[in-house]
Design a protein around this motif. Structure first.
Motif, short mmCIF file in Angstrom:
data_model
loop_
_atom_site.label_atom_id
_atom_site.label_comp_id
_atom_site.label_asym_id
_atom_site.label_seq_id
_atom_site.Cartn_x
_atom_site.Cartn_y
_atom_site.Cartn_z
N LEU B 15 -7.01 34.17 14.44
CA LEU B 15 -7.90 33.09 14.00
C LEU B 15 -7.28 32.22 12.88
O LEU B 15 -7.16 31.00 13.06
CB LEU B 15 -9.24 33.69 13.56
N PRO B 16 -6.84 32.83 11.75
CA PRO B 16 -6.22 31.99 10.71
C PRO B 16 -4.92 31.35 11.16
O PRO B 16 -4.61 30.22 10.77
CB PRO B 16 -5.98 32.94 9.54
N LEU B 17 -4.16 32.07 12.00
CA LEU B 17 -2.89 31.49 12.48
C LEU B 17 -3.14 30.26 13.33
O LEU B 17 -2.44 29.25 13.19
CB LEU B 17 -2.11 32.54 13.29
N LEU B 18 -4.17 30.34 14.18
CA LEU B 18 -4.49 29.19 15.03
C LEU B 18 -5.02 28.03 14.20
O LEU B 18 -4.64 26.88 14.44
CB LEU B 18 -5.51 29.60 16.11
N THR B 19 -5.88 28.32 13.22
CA THR B 19 -6.41 27.23 12.38
C THR B 19 -5.28 26.59 11.57
O THR B 19 -5.29 25.38 11.34
CB THR B 19 -7.51 27.71 11.42
N PHE B 20 -4.31 27.43 11.15
CA PHE B 20 -3.16 26.87 10.41
C PHE B 20 -2.40 25.89 11.30
O PHE B 20 -2.07 24.78 10.86
CB PHE B 20 -2.24 28.01 9.96
N LEU B 21 -2.16 26.31 12.55
CA LEU B 21 -1.42 25.44 13.47
C LEU B 21 -2.23 24.19 13.81
O LEU B 21 -1.70 23.09 13.90
CB LEU B 21 -1.06 26.20 14.76
N ASN B 28 0.47 22.06 5.22
CA ASN B 28 1.92 22.18 5.14
C ASN B 28 2.35 22.28 3.67
O ASN B 28 2.91 21.35 3.10
CB ASN B 28 2.57 20.97 5.82
N ASN B 29 2.02 23.43 3.05
CA ASN B 29 2.43 23.67 1.67
C ASN B 29 2.84 25.13 1.49
O ASN B 29 2.57 25.97 2.37
CB ASN B 29 1.30 23.30 0.69
N VAL B 30 3.49 25.40 0.37
CA VAL B 30 4.07 26.74 0.14
C VAL B 30 3.00 27.82 0.18
O VAL B 30 3.17 28.87 0.82
CB VAL B 30 4.82 26.77 -1.22
N GLN B 31 1.88 27.56 -0.50
CA GLN B 31 0.84 28.59 -0.59
C GLN B 31 0.30 28.98 0.78
O GLN B 31 0.11 30.16 1.06
CB GLN B 31 -0.28 28.11 -1.51
N ALA B 32 0.05 27.97 1.61
CA ALA B 32 -0.48 28.26 2.96
C ALA B 32 0.56 29.04 3.76
O ALA B 32 0.22 29.98 4.49
CB ALA B 32 -0.83 26.95 3.65
N ARG B 33 1.83 28.65 3.57
CA ARG B 33 2.89 29.33 4.33
C ARG B 33 3.01 30.80 3.91
O ARG B 33 3.32 31.66 4.74
CB ARG B 33 4.22 28.61 4.14
N VAL B 34 2.75 31.07 2.62
CA VAL B 34 2.80 32.46 2.13
C VAL B 34 1.75 33.29 2.87
O VAL B 34 2.02 34.41 3.34
CB VAL B 34 2.55 32.50 0.59
N ILE B 35 0.55 32.73 3.00
CA ILE B 35 -0.54 33.45 3.67
C ILE B 35 -0.21 33.64 5.16
O ILE B 35 -0.41 34.72 5.73
CB ILE B 35 -1.88 32.69 3.50
N PHE B 37 2.75 33.79 6.43
CA PHE B 37 3.81 34.80 6.50
C PHE B 37 3.19 36.21 6.45
O PHE B 37 3.59 37.09 7.21
CB PHE B 37 4.79 34.60 5.34
N LEU B 38 2.19 36.38 5.58
CA LEU B 38 1.51 37.68 5.47
C LEU B 38 0.82 38.04 6.79
O LEU B 38 0.91 39.18 7.25
CB LEU B 38 0.48 37.63 4.33
N LEU B 39 0.18 37.03 7.39
CA LEU B 39 -0.53 37.28 8.66
C LEU B 39 0.46 37.63 9.78
O LEU B 39 0.22 38.56 10.56
CB LEU B 39 -1.35 36.04 9.04
N VAL B 40 1.58 36.89 9.81
CA VAL B 40 2.60 37.17 10.84
C VAL B 40 3.17 38.57 10.63
O VAL B 40 3.31 39.35 11.58
CB VAL B 40 3.73 36.10 10.79
N LEU B 79 3.39 39.17 -1.59
CA LEU B 79 2.99 37.84 -1.09
C LEU B 79 1.71 37.36 -1.78
O LEU B 79 1.62 36.20 -2.19
CB LEU B 79 2.81 37.88 0.42
N LEU B 80 0.72 38.25 -1.90
CA LEU B 80 -0.55 37.83 -2.51
C LEU B 80 -0.37 37.54 -4.01
O LEU B 80 -0.96 36.59 -4.53
CB LEU B 80 -1.64 38.86 -2.27
#
Lengths: 276, 237
Positions: B15-21, B28-35, B37-40, B79-80
């Motif tokens: 769900l979060p991965l799809l909403t991110f995409l 498209n920022n560092v903080q979102a990418r960190v999250i 990365f954690l999900l992946v 990461l958090l």
């Protein structure tokens, strides 16, 4: 027995886990809800403040527009009612010269026309002086204020005096005019409403702060009255004082003297440091 | 029941991965990418677990599951904590978080040493999990406190940060007692109570997904008059 103890221990662990988790979640959700509501409250407060400030600014702007309009109307009335008829009369006298060829009558009408033109010049000078007092322009705030106080004192109705303690360096001319108008408005209010027997003005500086303080022994007002009047629909003069001082980022403070005999008005301005 | 929740948990990870995409431009920022990365990493970790269970690797290498758990705890915390430190403004708090992180790494390192080099610890890494939960909850609260202290004229729940922090707080406070008591639970209780962990993960993923949906920090929106009207607040008077 051992089995029973082991069973009880497991039951206790389950209870601690269940209630501990519920408790932790309740605390967390409670905290989050508190933060949301607290922030809403803070934003609501900020909005109310901003709304009040906007309303106040609107009132000040209206007051200043009304003042401008009144000033224009006064100048228009002076020009229309006084200067207009005077110049028309002078024109009539000069016209007479074209018709009447009698030398004595001609001289008389030229003399009359000259008199009328002199009156008109004086009238226009008066209008001009009311817009920008020449004493203020040429000699500064101290002289203009002293001049005004001398005139008031000369009327014999009220004892008026002023003293500038530290005014070696003049304020910029525009600022001097604003301060002078504020002082004029305050004097006007004292003369109109206070029934005072004396007014005394003193000027002082403290660091980069410039103070003008006025004392009088009549019926005055306190800061509370001032704030109340500036927020009400009436009190145009006071609103003008406030809007003028806002331009200079100055403050005004009305209070009753500690002796409860005099009323004090203090104007505080920030004097700009001379740039190197 | 647990199997049902496990399936939902796995789906909720997407769900979060799809909403991110879906909202990639906005996030498209560092903080979102960190999250992300954690999900992946969570997905990969789950895959490794499934593969190891399927290939009977856990029977061959008994320290493998606990090592994977410990590694997950360390990476998740890193990461958090990085996310929170990027969001914090106060330099004092950032320094404090760094010190706390150092303490956590010492605890986690010691735990790994016992897992790998002694036979004493074959249980889940209780102390590193508890310490990471405490540090992250405390700093999440401090981050929220800092957010409401700064005079930003924007509702806190209109900021992505808020939903990430809510996700972190709900997940770690919900699973705190579970991980603390896990070693004392019977096998059947472990299975039953594991549902709490799964529910918390689902909630965390939902909150992360919301964070990717809410508009980012656009300064032009921080205008009191254009965003709200006084009537918005009438109900809260």
């Amino acid at each position: 027995m051992l089995l029973l103890q082991a069973y009880n221990q497991h039951a206790n662990v389950s209870v601690v886990l269940f209630f501990g988790t519920i408790g932790m979640l309740a605390l967390t959700i409670g905290l989050i809800v508190f933060i949301i509501f607290h922030q809403r409250k803070v934003i609501r407060y900020q909005m109310t403040l901003q709304k009040m400030e906007n309303e106040q600014q609107k009132m000040l702007l209206n007051a200043s527009i009304r003042l401008q309009e009144e000033e224009r109307q006064r100048i228009a009335a002076d020009l229309h009612d006084d200067a207009g008829p005077l110049l028309a009369t002078a024109r009539l006298y000069l016209n007479e010269n074209l018709v009447n060829l009698d030398k004595t009558t001609q001289l008389q009408s030229i003399y009359n026309a000259k008199q009328i033109i002199d009156d008109t010049i004086q009238l226009i000078r008066n209008i001009s002086h009311s817009l920008m007092p020449p004493t203020l322009k040429n000699f500064g705030l101290e002289s203009a204020v002293n001049d005004t106080f001398q005139k008031i004192s000369g009327s014999g109705n009220i004892n008026a005096s002023s003293r500038f303690h530290d005014y070696k360096e003049r304020l910029p001319i525009d600022n001097e005019l604003i301060v002078f108008r504020v002082v004029q408005e305050l004097i006007n209010n004292i003369l109109k409403h206070s029934n005072a027997s004396f007014i005394h003005l003193t000027q002082n500086t403290n660091g980069n702060k410039f103070y003008i303080r006025m004392h009088h022994d009549g019926k005055g007002m306190t800061q509370k009255d001032f704030e109340k009047l500036t927020k009400s629909a009436s009190g145009l003069g006071l609103k003008n004082i406030q809007s003028r001082l806002k331009v200079l980022q100055g403050r005004i403070f009305f209070e009753k003297d500690q002796s409860q005999t005099y009323y004090k008005v203090t104007i505080e301005l920030h004097r700009e440091e001379p740039t190197a | 029941m647990v199997g049902y929740f496990k399936t939902i948990t796995l789906i909720s990870l997407l769900l979060p991965l799809l909403t991110f995409l879906f909202k990639f431009k906005q996030n498209n920022n560092v903080q979102a990418r960190v999250i992300v990365f954690l999900l992946v990493y969570s997905c990969i970790n789950e895959g490794i677990f499934q593969f190891a269970a399927f290939s009977h690797l856990f029977a061959k290498y008994p320290v493998l599951p606990i090592s994977l758990y410990s590694l997950f705890t360390i990476i998740e915390f890193t990461l958090l904590a990085y996310y929170i430190s990027r969001s914090l403004v106060s330099k004092r708090l950032i320094t404090l978080l760094r010190i706390s992180a150092f303490v956590f790494y010492v605890i986690a390192g010691t735990n790994l040493y016992f897992v790998w080099f002694t036979t004493d610890s074959q249980q889940i890494d209780v102390i590193p999990i508890a310490s990471s939960a405490i540090i992250l909850i405390v700093f999440s609260i401090l981050l929220l406190y800092e957010e409401i202290q700064t005079p930003k004229i924007k509702f806190i729940y209109r900021q992505p940060n808020f939903w990430i922090v809510v996700g972190i707080m709900i997940y770690f406070s919900g699973t705190f007692f579970l991980f603390l008591q896990l070693s004392s639970l019977s096998e059947s209780d472990k299975v039953n109570f594991w549902t709490i962990n799964l529910i918390c993960i689902i909630l965390k993923n939902i909150f992360f997904a919301i964070s990717f949906l809410v508009p980012g920090n656009d300064e032009s929106e921080d205008d009191l008059e254009s965003n709200y009207s006084i009537s918005d607040f009438e109900e809260f008077k």
